[in-house]
Design a protein around this motif. Structure first.
Motif, short mmCIF file in Angstrom:
data_model
loop_
_atom_site.label_atom_id
_atom_site.label_comp_id
_atom_site.label_asym_id
_atom_site.label_seq_id
_atom_site.Cartn_x
_atom_site.Cartn_y
_atom_site.Cartn_z
N UNK A 198 7.34 14.02 5.75
CA UNK A 198 6.24 13.11 6.10
C UNK A 198 6.84 11.71 6.21
N UNK A 199 6.55 11.05 7.31
CA UNK A 199 7.09 9.71 7.54
C UNK A 199 5.95 8.69 7.54
N UNK A 200 6.10 7.67 6.72
CA UNK A 200 5.14 6.57 6.68
C UNK A 200 5.85 5.32 7.18
N UNK B 250 0.83 -1.20 0.00
CA UNK B 250 0.00 0.00 0.00
C UNK B 250 0.86 1.25 0.00
N UNK B 251 1.99 1.20 0.69
CA UNK B 251 2.91 2.34 0.69
C UNK B 251 3.45 2.57 -0.71
N UNK B 252 3.85 1.49 -1.39
CA UNK B 252 4.36 1.62 -2.76
C UNK B 252 3.29 2.18 -3.69
N UNK B 253 2.06 1.71 -3.53
CA UNK B 253 0.97 2.19 -4.38
C UNK B 253 0.72 3.68 -4.17
N UNK B 254 0.69 4.09 -2.90
CA UNK B 254 0.44 5.49 -2.59
C UNK B 254 1.58 6.38 -3.10
N UNK B 255 2.80 5.91 -2.93
CA UNK B 255 3.96 6.70 -3.37
C UNK B 255 3.92 6.95 -4.87
N UNK B 256 3.54 5.94 -5.64
CA UNK B 256 3.46 6.08 -7.09
C UNK B 256 2.51 7.20 -7.48
#
Length: 319
Positions: free
Chosen positions: A298-300, A233-239
């Protein structure tokens, strides 16, 4: 008047009183024998299923109990379990003459002095109205989620265009370079192979962005669950959001727990929640003044807690 006659009259009076009470109950009431066959129903049960008393008597109760799949839910195993207690608030579906009726079932038992099962008392509460309201609420929630998703997609459109446009421009330059090398007879097999690999990488990057955008943009009410990894989900959001962060000079720090286990959730919902949280942090920087030399950050972070809980956190230094 003999004692036997008095006892009989008392029994009839008690029976009449019991029936009167049962008939006054709005919910459906069924009396079953130890084999699960219906021995008595009140008028509430007849209204619920739209069958007469004559049609219901001696019928096996399990023939009226249906699962969502449409296959009858057998009661035999349940009768055996009832030997040891009372089952309450079991959500199920009863098959009436004309329709399926969602109900809450409650089971209790009547035993003799030797603890032998004599009767099973089943009460069924019609929850059709509640189900209707729940479905309407789900529809409204789905519409609201879709609107939020499309609004977020609109806000990220510039970044998405950049994520697609940049590799397309590079792709064009690579193709022109390759054409020039071939036309001038300066291209060898190794150079052609390197250039082709670079072209493939660029097309995969575009395809990756398009896949994320297509998934995120889907207006669907599908709430199916599956095994997901929060790191995905982090990779998806970052894209989808990286370009927006770059234009605002906001650093995105990602701290992934690489040993994080899979969890059961809806991937699309988790992605949207994460993007909303990041957007909230982005908006927070619009309302704060950063000290000189302090970078916006911003830190995820993902982590596992005691092998029971997973944590996905979004923090910022907007103050």
């Amino acid at each position: 008047m003999t004692e036997a006659v008095q006892n009989e009259q008392s029994r009839i009076k008690d029976y009449t009183t019991t029936v009167t009470i049962l008939e006054s109950i709005e919910d459906a009431v069924f009396f079953l024998n130890d084999a699960g066959n219906i021995q008595y129903t009140n008028s509430g049960a007849q209204r619920l299923l739209n069958y007469s008393m004559r049609e219901l008597l001696s019928k096996c109760f399990d023939s009226f109990v249906y699962e969502e799949s449409g296959h009858p839910q057998k009661l035999n195993g349940l009768i055996e379990n009832l030997q040891s207690g009372i089952f309450e608030n079991i959500e199920s579906t009863l098959k009436g003459k004309d329709e399926l009726v969602p109900v809450i079932l409650n089971f209790s038992t009547v035993k003799d002095q030797n603890e032998k099962l004599n009767y099973i008392i089943v009460t069924a509460k019609n929850i059709s109205q509640r189900k209707l309201l729940e479905n309407k609420l789900k529809e409204q929630q789905a519409i609201s989620i879709s609107k939020d998703r499309m609004r977020a997609l609109g806000e990220m459109s510039v970044g998405i265009i950049h994520e697609i446009g940049q590799p397309l421009a590079t792709l064009r330059l690579r193709i022109e370079l390759l054409q020039s090398l071939v036309m001038n007879g300066k291209a060898d097999k190794l150079q052609i192979n390197d250039q082709c690999n670079e072209l493939l990488n660029l097309t995969q990057r575009i395809s990756h962005t398009m896949d994320h955008m297509r998934t995120f943009a889907q207006q669907t009410e599908n709430d199916s669950l599956g095994l997901i990894n929060l790191n995905d989900s982090i990779d998806n959001a970052k894209t989808l959001i990286q370009y927006e962060l770059d234009t605002r000079n906001i650093e995105l720090c990602i701290e992934k727990d690489k040993q994080i286990p899979f969890c059961i959730a809806n991937q699309l919902s988790i992605d949207q929640v994460l993007i909303n949280l990041i957007n909230n942090s982005v908006d927070a920087f619009d309302n704060c003044t950063m000290d000189n030399g302090t970078e916006k950050r911003i830190t995820v972070k993902t982590s596992a807690k005691n092998l029971k809980w997973l944590e996905l956190s979004v923090t910022d230094n907007a103050g």
